[in-house]
Design a protein around this motif. Structure first.
Motif, short mmCIF file in Angstrom:
data_model
loop_
_atom_site.label_atom_id
_atom_site.label_comp_id
_atom_site.label_asym_id
_atom_site.label_seq_id
_atom_site.Cartn_x
_atom_site.Cartn_y
_atom_site.Cartn_z
N TRP A 125 21.82 -59.89 12.20
CA TRP A 125 20.82 -60.93 11.96
C TRP A 125 19.43 -60.32 12.18
O TRP A 125 19.03 -60.05 13.30
N GLY A 126 18.72 -60.09 11.08
CA GLY A 126 17.45 -59.38 11.14
C GLY A 126 16.26 -60.30 11.15
O GLY A 126 15.65 -60.57 10.11
N LEU A 127 15.92 -60.76 12.34
CA LEU A 127 14.75 -61.64 12.49
C LEU A 127 13.58 -60.86 13.11
O LEU A 127 12.47 -60.87 12.59
N ALA A 372 16.94 -62.78 24.49
CA ALA A 372 17.38 -62.78 23.09
C ALA A 372 17.46 -64.20 22.54
O ALA A 372 17.64 -65.15 23.31
N ASP A 373 17.31 -64.35 21.24
CA ASP A 373 17.36 -65.65 20.56
C ASP A 373 16.31 -66.63 21.09
O ASP A 373 16.58 -67.81 21.29
N GLY A 374 15.15 -66.14 21.33
CA GLY A 374 14.03 -66.99 21.82
C GLY A 374 13.95 -66.85 23.32
O GLY A 374 14.84 -67.31 24.03
N ASN A 375 12.90 -66.18 23.81
CA ASN A 375 12.83 -65.96 25.26
C ASN A 375 12.48 -67.26 25.99
O ASN A 375 12.15 -68.28 25.39
N THR A 376 12.56 -67.19 27.33
CA THR A 376 12.34 -68.38 28.15
C THR A 376 11.01 -69.04 27.85
O THR A 376 10.90 -70.27 27.81
N VAL A 377 9.98 -68.21 27.62
CA VAL A 377 8.64 -68.75 27.41
C VAL A 377 8.58 -69.56 26.11
O VAL A 377 8.01 -70.66 26.07
N VAL A 378 9.19 -69.04 25.05
CA VAL A 378 9.22 -69.76 23.77
C VAL A 378 9.88 -71.13 23.97
O VAL A 378 9.42 -72.15 23.44
N ASN A 379 10.95 -71.14 24.74
CA ASN A 379 11.69 -72.39 24.92
C ASN A 379 10.93 -73.38 25.78
O ASN A 379 10.92 -74.59 25.49
#
Ligand SMILES: Cc1cc2nc3c(=O)[nH]c(=O)nc-3n(C[C@H](O)[C@H](O)[C@H](O)COP(=O)(O)OP(=O)(O)OC[C@H]3O[C@@H](n4cnc5c(N)ncnc54)[C@H](O)[C@@H]3O)c2cc1C
Length: 601
Positions: A125-127, A372-379
């Motif tokens: 999955w290349g994001l 991975a898959d959106g770090n804590t800060v993003v969430n």
């Protein structure tokens, strides 16, 4: 899949994998540590699990897989990850990379990818891009329109399985400006590409999940035919964000499993280690640390129970469920592992020891769930954005709205209730103030008090105490709304990016977690397997959450921890997963002599 079918499938899977302490089993800790120690990709584990059919539980049944139910895939992932997080990710990435196709692909695209996966194809999955991380709208991999398709240029990094996999599902810019509608999803097939247009970057050596292939893919005008555009041109951001919602829940299985393995290691060590003429587990402080660690694992488990089921039962609210879980679970469980360091003492440093070595590995592996898959800060930022509407609904919702939320909560947290088939396209990027966990909390508190009235003696007292603690935590929402309003008024334009908004978002997540513990108890108490449910455990879960707001306040019922420790000892000795889900683990077949006491020295 019913709860009984899920438990049966998990049991068969565990039996297949065998006792991880037994070097003769299919996935023993000795081999797992060897891969980790030497940074070698676990080809044999991945191959063995693919042949068992693991991947099908994350691929839609309608087009040839076996999934309609992420809860099943999540449970199986946990059972792999309790042995090795790197293998779990290496497998899960093919499923995660398929998610964009599941969301927006045509029936033909789904069938083709799944048939190829059955034939051995692996996906990545290349994001992410090295220069931009979470800043997706600045991504630079560009897909230029050419007759019959696109040509891609740029580099994706760091990507799990970028070298190992055959195809990469890529988030690429197809529009001119880098706006929300300027990105699309395309599948790059390495084996159809002209040789000079695709190049793997050198794998990096990692701190955790060391056996995973973490590398990148460089594109120099690689051709992708129109038939490999997934969804409409310009739909890429929406698809990528929905994919992340699911992926970030699935990866939390690693955090739960890491603590499951470490907690058993610490418990069995403390039972065998004798100091000052008694086993360490009998030292009240150590015994309580183990009970606290178990209670925290069960908080995380309750949060995941609702969040994973929300993918099917409340897809419109997944933006909140997945972000709350992605903040609470790694943050809480990293602290749990730190506490287990204290219990294990010097053995934390035994890197290759077949039993204790797994703890230091889990310490490192768990970190990946934080970023991975959106770090804590993003969430937290996502929760912060939605906080005014979430708090407004939580405080002012009408009886009808709460009633519907309570009905959904019964499905979200009722382990034996059937879920609708997973339809990832129904996921929304904002939940418009709705969070069933919080909205349904008053209803579940009432049910908890009713259960207390039916219980006897200590159980009754503890359920009433638990209801009181939960209510106290829920009552924080009113003052939280006031503080949020004041912050907005004080900071004006600076509010949305302020550090204080992240603090408020954290508090909201903890209240959601408290509600999750109560919901799991009231909606699943009848279907938990003995020795669960436990009023003492519920009380300790809620006390651990309360103490996050007031760390030095005493426990309301200090004896509850003793009972929780006894529960942990029983679950461990009966080979049960440390979870609300009633999963029985593989039989113990490790040769005699591999006993904690002998190793503890
Ligand atoms: C083992 C592993 C496997 C991975 N596999 C994949 C994969 O298969 N596919 C893929 O696409 N990517 C993958 N990644 C990349 C991963 O998803 C990235 O870590 C993620 O994109 C975040 O980027 P970053 O960690 O570089 O942090 P950045 O986005 O660069 O952020 C750096 C720091 O800035 C801080 N920060 C402040 N404000 C903000 C804000 N508003 N938003 C975010 N951060 C903020 C945070 O503390 C953050 O940690 C993998 C990473 C690892 C470690």
């Amino acid at each position: 899949m019913s709860q009984a079918e899920l438990a049966d499938l998990a049991r068969r899977f565990e039996q297949y994998l065998g006792d991880p302490h037994d070097p003769a089993s299919r996935m023993p800790f000795t081999a797992v540590l060897d891969h980790d120690e030497h940074d070698t990709f676990p080809y044999a584990f991945v191959g063995m699990l693919r042949r068992w059919g693991f991947l099908d539980y994350g691929l839609p049944a309608e087009q040839g897989g076996k999934a309609g139910n992420p809860e099943t895939g999540f449970t199986l992932m946990r059972l792999v990850a309790r042995r090795d997080g790197a293998t779990a990710i290496a497998l899960g990435l093919t499923q995660a990379a398929f998610t964009p196709v599941w969301i927006a692909g045509t029936d033909e695209q789904k069938r083709r990818q799944i048939a190829d996966i059955h034939g051995g194809v692996g996906l990545s999955w290349g994001l992410s891009e090295a220069a931009h991380g979470s800043d997706l709208l600045n991504n630079e991999v560009v897909a230029e329109r050419v007759p019959g398709g696109y040509r891609l240029t740029g580099e994706k990094w760091p990507i799990g399985n970028a070298t190992y996999s055959d195809r990469m599902v890529v988030f690429a810019r197809t529009g001119p400006r880098g706006g929300a509608g300027d990105y699309s999803i395309l599948v790059v097939d390495k084996w159809r590409a002209e040789a000079e247009t695709v190049r793997e970057t050198h794998p990096v050596r990692q701190h955790g999940v060391r056996a995973l292939d973490l590398s990148g893919l460089r594109f120099d005008g690689v051709f992708v035919p129109d038939s490999d555009l997934v969804g409409a041109e310009g739909q890429g951001l929406e698809i990528a964000l929905k994919t992340s919602q699911t992926a970030r829940l699935v990866i939390l299985s690693l955090a739960l499993s890491g603590v499951d393995t470490s907690l058993r290691t610490a418990l069995e060590f403390a039972q065998g280690r004798v100091l000052f003429d008694r086993p360490v587990v009998d030292v009240p402080y150590t015994g309580r640390q183990l009970a606290e660690s178990f209670a925290e694992l069960m908080i995380a488990d309750a949060v995941c129970l609702g969040a994973v089921r929300s993918l099917q039962a409340s897809p419109a609210q997944v933006s909140v469920w997945s972000s709350v879980a992605k903040y609470v679970v790694p943050t809480l469980l990293e602290e749990t592992l730190s506490r287990l360091n204290v219990v294990l003492g010097a053995r934390v440093f035994l890197r290759t020891h077949p039993r204790f070595g797994m703890h230091q590995k889990m310490l490192r592996d768990l970190l990946v769930t934080n970023m991975a898959d959106g770090n804590t800060v993003v969430n937290l930022r996502n929760i912060g954005h939605q906080l005014p509407s979430l708090l407004q609904q939580a405080l002012t919702a009408e009886a009808g709205v709460r009633g519907e939320a309570a009905e959904r909560a019964a499905v979200l947290y009722g382990m034996d209730t059937e879920l609708p088939t997973y339809r990832p396209a129904l996921q929304e990027l904002s939940s418009r103030g709705m969070d069933d966990a919080v909205l349904a909390a008053p209803d579940s508190l009432e049910r908890l008090r009713a259960l207390a009235e039916e219980a006897a003696d200590k159980d009754r007292d503890r359920l009433l105490l638990a209801a009181g603690v939960a209510e106290e935590l829920l009552d924080r929402l009113g003052p939280l709304r006031e503080r949020q309003r004041l912050l907005q008024a004080d900071l004006g334009r600076g509010y949305a990016h302020s550090a204080e908004l992240f603090d408020l978002a954290q508090e909201y997540c903890l209240v959601h977690a408290a509600a999750a513990c109560v919901h799991a108890y009231v909606h699943s108490h009848g279907v938990m397997a003995d020795p669960l449910p436990s009023p003492a455990l519920l009380l300790l879960q809620l006390e651990r959450l309360r103490l996050r707001f007031a760390p030095y306040e005493p426990y309301r019922d200090p004896d509850a921890a003793e009972e929780v420790l006894a529960l942990l000892v029983r679950l461990d000795s009966e080979n049960r997963l440390l979870s609300h889900w009633p999963i029985t683990l593989a039989d113990r077949t490790a040769p005699a002599g591999d006993v904690p006491r002998a190793e503890a020295r």
